[in-house]
Write a protein that holds these residues in place. Structure first.
Motif, mmCIF file in Angstrom:
data_model
loop_
_atom_site.group_PDB
_atom_site.id
_atom_site.type_symbol
_atom_site.label_atom_id
_atom_site.label_comp_id
_atom_site.label_asym_id
_atom_site.label_seq_id
_atom_site.Cartn_x
_atom_site.Cartn_y
_atom_site.Cartn_z
ATOM 1 N N VAL A 299 0.823 -1.021 0.051
ATOM 2 C CA VAL A 299 0.018 0.140 -0.028
ATOM 3 C C VAL A 299 0.642 1.276 0.130
ATOM 4 O O VAL A 299 0.623 2.222 -0.686
ATOM 5 C CB VAL A 299 -0.868 0.046 1.189
ATOM 6 C CG1 VAL A 299 -1.462 1.399 1.555
ATOM 7 C CG2 VAL A 299 -1.897 -0.992 1.155
ATOM 8 N N ALA A 300 2.126 1.126 0.798
ATOM 9 C CA ALA A 300 2.808 2.212 0.935
ATOM 10 C C ALA A 300 3.612 2.667 -0.313
ATOM 11 O O ALA A 300 3.693 3.908 -1.045
ATOM 12 C CB ALA A 300 3.805 2.159 1.946
ATOM 13 N N MET A 301 3.817 1.653 -1.189
ATOM 14 C CA MET A 301 4.673 1.908 -2.430
ATOM 15 C C MET A 301 3.500 2.317 -3.559
ATOM 16 O O MET A 301 3.953 3.465 -4.245
ATOM 17 C CB MET A 301 5.304 0.551 -2.909
ATOM 18 C CG MET A 301 6.649 0.489 -2.443
ATOM 19 S SD MET A 301 7.476 -0.800 -3.162
ATOM 20 C CE MET A 301 6.786 -2.260 -2.337
ATOM 21 N N SER A 302 2.412 1.879 -3.392
ATOM 22 C CA SER A 302 1.411 2.192 -4.540
ATOM 23 C C SER A 302 0.926 3.465 -3.950
ATOM 24 O O SER A 302 0.654 4.475 -5.209
ATOM 25 C CB SER A 302 0.083 1.190 -4.317
ATOM 26 O OG SER A 302 0.349 -0.051 -4.247
ATOM 27 N N GLY A 303 0.855 3.913 -2.978
ATOM 28 C CA GLY A 303 0.419 5.223 -2.559
ATOM 29 C C GLY A 303 1.175 6.493 -3.142
ATOM 30 O O GLY A 303 0.582 7.440 -3.544
ATOM 31 N N VAL A 304 2.515 6.126 -3.323
ATOM 32 C CA VAL A 304 3.371 7.261 -3.841
ATOM 33 C C VAL A 304 3.067 7.558 -5.147
ATOM 34 O O VAL A 304 3.395 8.542 -5.927
ATOM 35 C CB VAL A 304 4.862 6.920 -3.541
ATOM 36 C CG1 VAL A 304 5.957 8.031 -3.917
ATOM 37 C CG2 VAL A 304 5.193 6.468 -2.002
ATOM 38 N N SER B 114 2.665 3.244 -14.635
ATOM 39 C CA SER B 114 4.029 3.795 -15.131
ATOM 40 C C SER B 114 4.824 4.442 -14.137
ATOM 41 O O SER B 114 6.037 4.110 -14.107
ATOM 42 C CB SER B 114 3.666 4.531 -16.337
ATOM 43 O OG SER B 114 2.786 4.266 -17.194
ATOM 44 N N ALA B 115 3.935 5.000 -13.238
ATOM 45 C CA ALA B 115 4.520 5.754 -12.096
ATOM 46 C C ALA B 115 5.202 4.860 -11.044
ATOM 47 O O ALA B 115 6.424 4.675 -10.842
ATOM 48 C CB ALA B 115 3.785 6.694 -11.333
ATOM 49 N N LEU B 116 4.404 3.681 -10.856
ATOM 50 C CA LEU B 116 5.042 2.746 -10.074
ATOM 51 C C LEU B 116 6.273 1.901 -10.550
ATOM 52 O O LEU B 116 7.006 1.577 -9.766
ATOM 53 C CB LEU B 116 3.771 1.577 -9.721
ATOM 54 C CG LEU B 116 3.621 0.748 -8.624
ATOM 55 C CD1 LEU B 116 3.804 1.395 -7.181
ATOM 56 C CD2 LEU B 116 2.504 -0.209 -8.770
ATOM 57 N N ALA B 117 6.029 1.557 -11.959
ATOM 58 C CA ALA B 117 7.097 0.918 -12.547
ATOM 59 C C ALA B 117 8.465 1.814 -12.361
ATOM 60 O O ALA B 117 9.387 1.113 -12.005
ATOM 61 C CB ALA B 117 6.657 0.637 -14.029
#
Lengths: 313, 290
Positions: free
Chosen positions: A135-140, B269-272
């Motif tokens: 969730v933390a990584m996705s939130g960013v 894309s931002a996550l990647a």
């Protein structure tokens, strides 16, 4: 403490100077004649000359800057080029909206992020920890405006629980205000919650491995007390720093969130000002936003110094 | 003629090969690389990848939900959402790549000069950078677009400018420690000019960290570009952008696919890019073991 505050204030002076120059330059750097940009191609020569004189554009740049700065420091940010309303009055009307939104988001981030961060640290490598990390990584990576749109689709259009957009002042209709503020606050607070959660987890893991925690446990202090009184108190210091440092991003989020939810805040004032070529309004709103962010950063530094005795005051 | 390897020794691995190997071993970094490569591929070969003409209007499929012909549905003019997302990738990749490249070059040069010369130059440059860093990224980008006018190139310039202070600070910090090292002192003793020392000796030592930082900033740049487009201050219609498509989606709430899929493209894309940045950082960190 007084010396530290003074030192920080002195450091702030050059930053404020650069900020003021950048904001002042907004009208100065308009390509071509600023009066043409403001009045449009159809304006007559006489109209343009009158505006040049009114704006003081016929005077040397340094004089223009000094005059503008002096007036800004006295609270006079000029008049809207579109409505002729005093910019300071426009700001006073719009500031509570942005303030409520950002403060609400910070409260949400602390209320959600800190407990989940503690839980993730206490249950390290469990599914809760992994879920929190995901969730933390996705939130960013979540763009604010998209989060807002998804929330509108879910809570306003599908479930019909909350109104999709609009704003009423808190004092005028507290219940209506809260209903309208839930989705925007969730939108801005979601990303911040993720960051606070990540930071709390990291800080708690570091603190929990230290000797004084082992000593507290050896002395028979209850686990709840060890976590909440001993570990959390120390772990909160970097969390406060992250909150302070993220205020700028939060305000950036508020700019787009206000557009999604049709809220008359400072961010919307900037965007509308750009479209309407109301550069006095744009200048005023940006100046207030940046001054606010700098004030929060200063407050964070002071909190940090007050909480962490190792920092020399 | 190739040099035979000495028996019993392992040929030394170059820094690039080691980074690539470690990046591919990094699970999230690998995912980030693959997704980023896919987006870049779609952007580069958009005309061949798009299933329909992104500007093609199908009057019989206006606001059509996702189905076999239009996998991600159509918009208010009956245009294929998937094809428009692919064409939008072209804009996003172009803006993000060029903006970050510009910020990379300008920020590195400013940081290099500031850290190397120190003194008054450093003081003045860093105070200016501090002043720019005080602006929230999107707010500064808005201020720049307000001055330059809303369009694609100006949005790119704005994103580049807001990223310059970060690069300058990073490079300057590294230069401050490197300039005192023996190999720099030796170059100076041998009579090398300041420019040569900065560009030939110091810059190669800091460039690795700057590349990692660039990859991490790319994600923020993408979201800033999308935000500007969403606010109507990026590329102007008819050029499709992910942010612009979402702004249109807000006028057609019942057509949920218009609000969901372009946002998903930005998010993934931002996550990647974040994963790729994290992976690169770990792959280039000499303190981490293989």
């Amino acid at each position: 403490m007084h010396r530290y505050v003074l030192k920080r204030l002195v450091h702030l002076v050059p930053v404020l100077f650069v900020v003021s120059v950048v904001v002042f330059s907004i009208t100065l750097l308009l390509p071509g004649d600023p009066t043409l940009a403001i009045l449009g191609e159809q304006a007559s020569q006489a109209e343009r000359l009158a505006l040049r004189e009114k704006m003081g554009l016929d005077r040397p740049v340094l004089v223009q800057y000094a005059t503008w700065l002096g007036q800004a420091l006295a609270g006079d940010l000029g008049r809207s080029l579109r409505t002729q309303e005093a910019v300071s009055e426009m700001l006073a009307a719009r500031m509570p909206v942005t303030l409520q939104l950002t403060l609400g988001a910070i409260v949400l981030a602390v209320v959600v992020g800190v407990p989940l961060g503690i839980l993730a640290a206490l249950r390290r490598n469990s599914w809760i920890d992994m879920l929190c990390s995901a969730v933390a990584m996705s939130g960013v990576a979540l763009p604010y405006f998209w989060t807002g749109m998804l929330l509108i689709i879910l809570f306003s259009l599908v479930l019909r629980w909350l109104p999709p957009s609009g704003y009423v002042p808190l004092l005028q209709d507290p219940v209506g205000n809260l209903k309208l503020m839930i989705l925007p606050t969730l939108t801005v607070g979601a990303a911040m919650s993720a960051l606070v959660m990540r930071q709390t987890r990291t800080a708690m893991l570091q603190v929990l491995s230290q000797d004084f925690i082992r000593t507290a446990r050896a002395k028979g202090v209850s686990e709840a007390r060890v976590v909440l009184r001993h570990a959390l108190r120390n772990a909160l210091i970097p969390v406060i720093t992250v909150i302070g440092l993220q205020t700028g991003a939060l305000v950036g989020g508020a700019v787009v969130t206000e557009t999604v939810f049709g809220m008359p805040g400072l961010g919307r004032m900037v965007v509308e000002g750009i479209f309407e070529r109301d550069f006095a309004a744009v200048q005023g709103a940006i100046l207030v936003i940046v001054a606010g962010v700098l004030a929060v950063n200063l407050a964070t530094d002071l909190c940090y110094a007050a909480l962490d005795r190792r920092i020399k005051l | 003629m190739s040099t035979p390897a000495i028996a019993g020794t392992v040929p030394s691995e170059g820094a690039f090969a080691r980074t690539a190997r470690r990046l591919m071993a990094h699970r999230l970094g690998r995912i980030g690389l693959l997704v980023s490569a896919l987006v870049a591929f779609c952007a580069a070969f958009a005309p061949w990848v798009m299933p329909h003409d992104p500007a093609g209007i199908d009057y019989e499929a206006i606001l059509a939900a996702p189905h076999a012909k239009y996998w991600l549905g159509t918009d208010e003019l009956g245009r294929d959402i998937l094809s428009r997302i692919i064409e939008g990738a072209q804009v996003s990749v172009q803006v993000v790549f060029l903006a970050i490249a510009l910020a990379f070059v300008a920020g590195s040069l400013i940081g290099l000069a500031s850290g190397y010369f120190g003194g008054m130059v450093d003081d003045v440059v860093m105070r200016v950078m501090d002043g720019l860093l005080a602006f929230p990224i999107l707010v500064l980008a808005l201020a720049i677009v307000a001055v330059l006018g809303p369009d694609l190139v100006n949005a790119m310039i704005a994103i580049a400018i807001v990223n310059v202070p970060g690069f300058a600070r990073l490079v300057r910090g590294q230069v401050l420690s490197i300039r005192e090292l023996e190999f720099v002192q030796a170059a100076r003793a041998l009579g090398a000019s300041d420019l040569r020392i900065m560009l030939r000796h110091i810059l190669p030592s800091v460039v690795g960290n700057v590349v990692v930082y660039a990859s991490l900033r790319a994600s923020t740049a993408l979201i800033t570009e999308s935000s500007l487009s969403f606010l109507g201050l990026g590329a102007q219609p008819p050029t499709p952008t992910w942010g612009g498509m979402l702004a249109t989606g807000m006028q057609y709430w019942d057509a949920w696919w218009m609000s969901v899929f372009p946002g998903l493209a930005i998010f993934l894309s931002a996550l990647a890019l974040n994963f790729l940045g994290d992976g690169l950082r770990d792959a280039m960190d000499s303190r981490l073991q293989d």
